[in-house]
Scaffold this motif. Structure first.
Motif, PDB file in Angstrom:
ATOM      1  N   TYR A 184     -13.269   0.355  -4.903  1.00  0.00           N
ATOM      2  CA  TYR A 184     -12.413   0.142  -3.733  1.00  0.00           C
ATOM      3  C   TYR A 184     -11.851  -1.284  -3.669  1.00  0.00           C
ATOM      4  CZ  TYR A 184     -13.875   4.574  -1.572  1.00  0.00           C
ATOM      5  OH  TYR A 184     -14.085   5.896  -1.282  1.00  0.00           O
ATOM      6  N   ALA A 185     -12.492  -2.191  -4.383  1.00  0.00           N
ATOM      7  CA  ALA A 185     -12.152  -3.614  -4.237  1.00  0.00           C
ATOM      8  C   ALA A 185     -10.707  -3.917  -4.624  1.00  0.00           C
ATOM      9  CB  ALA A 185     -13.109  -4.466  -5.054  1.00  0.00           C
ATOM     10  N   SER A 186     -10.140  -3.113  -5.517  1.00  0.00           N
ATOM     11  CA  SER A 186      -8.779  -3.405  -5.974  1.00  0.00           C
ATOM     12  C   SER A 186      -7.727  -2.620  -5.195  1.00  0.00           C
ATOM     13  CB  SER A 186      -8.667  -3.085  -7.465  1.00  0.00           C
ATOM     14  OG  SER A 186      -8.962  -1.716  -7.658  1.00  0.00           O
ATOM     15  N   LEU A 187      -8.152  -1.852  -4.194  1.00  0.00           N
ATOM     16  CA  LEU A 187      -7.197  -1.009  -3.463  1.00  0.00           C
ATOM     17  C   LEU A 187      -6.698  -1.698  -2.190  1.00  0.00           C
ATOM     18  CD1 LEU A 187      -8.974   2.488  -3.653  1.00  0.00           C
ATOM     19  CD2 LEU A 187      -7.360   1.458  -5.272  1.00  0.00           C
ATOM     20  N   THR A 188      -5.510  -1.284  -1.756  1.00  0.00           N
ATOM     21  CA  THR A 188      -5.035  -1.728  -0.445  1.00  0.00           C
ATOM     22  C   THR A 188      -5.796  -0.955   0.625  1.00  0.00           C
ATOM     23  OG1 THR A 188      -3.363  -0.015  -0.245  1.00  0.00           O
ATOM     24  CG2 THR A 188      -2.705  -2.056  -1.382  1.00  0.00           C
TER      25      THR A 188
ATOM     26  N   ASP B 111     -17.613  -7.002   2.437  1.00  0.00           N
ATOM     27  CA  ASP B 111     -18.930  -6.847   1.801  1.00  0.00           C
ATOM     28  C   ASP B 111     -19.066  -5.466   1.160  1.00  0.00           C
ATOM     29  OD1 ASP B 111     -19.522  -9.366   2.694  1.00  0.00           O
ATOM     30  OD2 ASP B 111     -20.829  -8.716   4.337  1.00  0.00           O
ATOM     31  N   ALA B 112     -18.542  -4.444   1.861  1.00  0.00           N
ATOM     32  CA  ALA B 112     -18.736  -3.062   1.383  1.00  0.00           C
ATOM     33  C   ALA B 112     -17.922  -2.755   0.124  1.00  0.00           C
ATOM     34  CB  ALA B 112     -18.376  -2.078   2.498  1.00  0.00           C
ATOM     35  N   VAL B 113     -16.735  -3.343   0.000  1.00  0.00           N
ATOM     36  CA  VAL B 113     -15.902  -3.027  -1.179  1.00  0.00           C
ATOM     37  C   VAL B 113     -16.268  -3.887  -2.386  1.00  0.00           C
ATOM     38  CG1 VAL B 113     -13.925  -2.221   0.185  1.00  0.00           C
ATOM     39  CG2 VAL B 113     -13.982  -4.606  -0.613  1.00  0.00           C
ATOM     40  N   ASN B 114     -16.988  -4.970  -2.137  1.00  0.00           N
ATOM     41  CA  ASN B 114     -17.323  -5.898  -3.215  1.00  0.00           C
ATOM     42  C   ASN B 114     -18.042  -5.174  -4.362  1.00  0.00           C
ATOM     43  OD1 ASN B 114     -17.454  -8.387  -4.451  1.00  0.00           O
ATOM     44  ND2 ASN B 114     -19.355  -8.982  -3.414  1.00  0.00           N
ATOM     45  N   ASN B 115     -17.544  -5.362  -5.567  1.00  0.00           N
ATOM     46  CA  ASN B 115     -18.134  -4.731  -6.757  1.00  0.00           C
ATOM     47  C   ASN B 115     -18.083  -3.202  -6.742  1.00  0.00           C
ATOM     48  OD1 ASN B 115     -18.852  -7.142  -8.102  1.00  0.00           O
ATOM     49  ND2 ASN B 115     -20.647  -7.342  -6.754  1.00  0.00           N
TER      50      ASN B 115
ATOM     51  N   GLY C 213       0.818  -1.200   0.000  1.00  0.00           N
ATOM     52  CA  GLY C 213       0.000   0.000   0.000  1.00  0.00           C
ATOM     53  C   GLY C 213       0.850   1.247   0.000  1.00  0.00           C
ATOM     54  N   ALA C 214       1.876   1.259   0.822  1.00  0.00           N
ATOM     55  CA  ALA C 214       2.721   2.435   0.927  1.00  0.00           C
ATOM     56  C   ALA C 214       3.436   2.721  -0.385  1.00  0.00           C
ATOM     57  CB  ALA C 214       3.744   2.230   2.046  1.00  0.00           C
TER      58      ALA C 214
ATOM     59  N   PRO D 290     -10.871 -13.023  -4.154  1.00  0.00           N
ATOM     60  CA  PRO D 290     -11.142 -11.623  -4.493  1.00  0.00           C
ATOM     61  C   PRO D 290     -12.413 -11.087  -3.848  1.00  0.00           C
ATOM     62  CG  PRO D 290     -11.494 -13.061  -6.396  1.00  0.00           C
ATOM     63  CD  PRO D 290     -10.886 -13.908  -5.322  1.00  0.00           C
ATOM     64  N   LYS D 291     -13.302 -11.970  -3.412  1.00  0.00           N
ATOM     65  CA  LYS D 291     -14.529 -11.510  -2.745  1.00  0.00           C
ATOM     66  C   LYS D 291     -14.274 -11.180  -1.279  1.00  0.00           C
ATOM     67  CE  LYS D 291     -18.341 -13.082  -5.549  1.00  0.00           C
ATOM     68  NZ  LYS D 291     -17.978 -12.028  -6.509  1.00  0.00           N
ATOM     69  N   ALA D 292     -13.134 -11.645  -0.771  1.00  0.00           N
ATOM     70  CA  ALA D 292     -12.785 -11.341   0.620  1.00  0.00           C
ATOM     71  C   ALA D 292     -11.313 -10.933   0.679  1.00  0.00           C
ATOM     72  CB  ALA D 292     -13.054 -12.551   1.515  1.00  0.00           C
ATOM     73  N   PRO D 293     -11.007  -9.737   0.147  1.00  0.00           N
ATOM     74  CA  PRO D 293      -9.599  -9.338   0.070  1.00  0.00           C
ATOM     75  C   PRO D 293      -8.958  -9.078   1.439  1.00  0.00           C
ATOM     76  CG  PRO D 293     -11.007  -7.538  -0.687  1.00  0.00           C
ATOM     77  CD  PRO D 293     -11.900  -8.737  -0.480  1.00  0.00           C
ATOM     78  N   PHE D 294      -9.776  -8.841   2.464  1.00  0.00           N
ATOM     79  CA  PHE D 294      -9.206  -8.525   3.777  1.00  0.00           C
ATOM     80  C   PHE D 294      -9.431  -9.667   4.755  1.00  0.00           C
ATOM     81  CE2 PHE D 294     -10.085  -4.510   1.683  1.00  0.00           C
ATOM     82  CZ  PHE D 294      -8.801  -3.984   1.685  1.00  0.00           C
TER      83      PHE D 294
END
Ligand code: MN3
Length: 245
Positions: free
Chosen positions: A88-92, A81-85, A14-15, A39-43
């Motif tokens: 934001y989903a592709s961001l760190t 759940d919030a970033v899905n689709n 990220g940095a 990819p559906k649960a990146p964190f």
């Protein structure tokens, strides 16, 4: 292990790709691992680096179990759940914090992204082992606050005066100075578009009631005093060094 895997593991991804005034400060950000396999649960929820009961009697076992597994676990699930689709989903996580705004559409990402970052940081700056600040860090504290006692008093005052839920912070500002600040809810000093006092967090205290109520009930000042017994100064030092570059 290739370079990409190494960067991912050490949390530097990220940095490295952040831009803007906090780009170098964010190097000190908590190493938040992502689970690229899903990819559906990146964190993912990081494991506690010690036992649930390791911080007794300062922070009790049941509080740690509920706080880590349930509260932090929920922030991670809700963030996924919030970033899905969304873009934001592709961001760190650090990129998300840098981008998120006060727009009501960002509310879930703001609250749960902040919640995931803040708790990931919080667990690492606690330790059952007795540690102490280095001479270098003490000198910086004396320079920027006048004395250790003033520093401690200002931090305690910030933690006590959060109205309702929030966090107290020690940050390194972009002019490489130490500062104390506080944020409401799960906001944090990396949220460029939301908070006034920006910087790299090196120490943080969760003053939500869920962090202390089982053991301390309404006595937040007692919890704040106990916090000083379990600070992992080695980790604070590591983040301080990374922030000043
Ligand atoms: Mn909490």
């Amino acid at each position: 292990m290739n370079k990409r895997e190494f960067i991912k593991l050490t949390g530097l991804a990220g940095a490295a790709v952040l831009s803007g005034p906090l780009s170098s400060l964010a190097t000190a950000a908590a190493p938040v691992k992502t689970n690229a396999a899903d990819p559906k649960a990146p964190f993912v929820l990081p494991a506690l680096p010690y036992g649930y009961d390791a911080l007794e009697p300062n922070i009790d076992k049941l509080t740690m179990e509920i706080h880590h597994d349930k509260h932090h676990g929920a922030y991670v699930k809700n963030l996924n759940d919030a970033v899905n689709n969304t873009p934001y989903a592709s961001l760190t996580l650090e990129q998300i914090l840098n981008k998120v705004s006060t727009n009501p559409a960002d509310k879930a990402i703001r609250n749960n992204g902040g919640g995931h970052y803040n708790h990931s940081l919080f667990w690492t700056i606690l330790s059952p082992q007795k540690t102490s600040p280095s001479d270098k860090l003490k000198a910086a504290i004396n320079k920027d606050f006048g004395s250790w006692e003033t520093f401690q008093q200002k931090f305690n005052d910030a933690a006590k005066s959060v109205f309702g839920s929030g966090w107290a912070w020690v940050i390194v500002t972009k002019d490489r100075k130490l500062a104390i600040t506080s944020t409401p809810n799960q906001d944090n000093p990396l949220m460029t578009n939301i908070v006034k006092d920006l910087g790299a967090p090196i120490l943080a205290l969760d003053v939500w009631e869920h962090a202390y109520y089982l053991h301390y009930q309404n006595k937040r000042p007692d919890y704040i005093n106990a916090f000083w017994n379990v600070i992992n100064w080695n980790e604070v030092e590591k983040r301080y060094k990374a922030a000043i570059g």
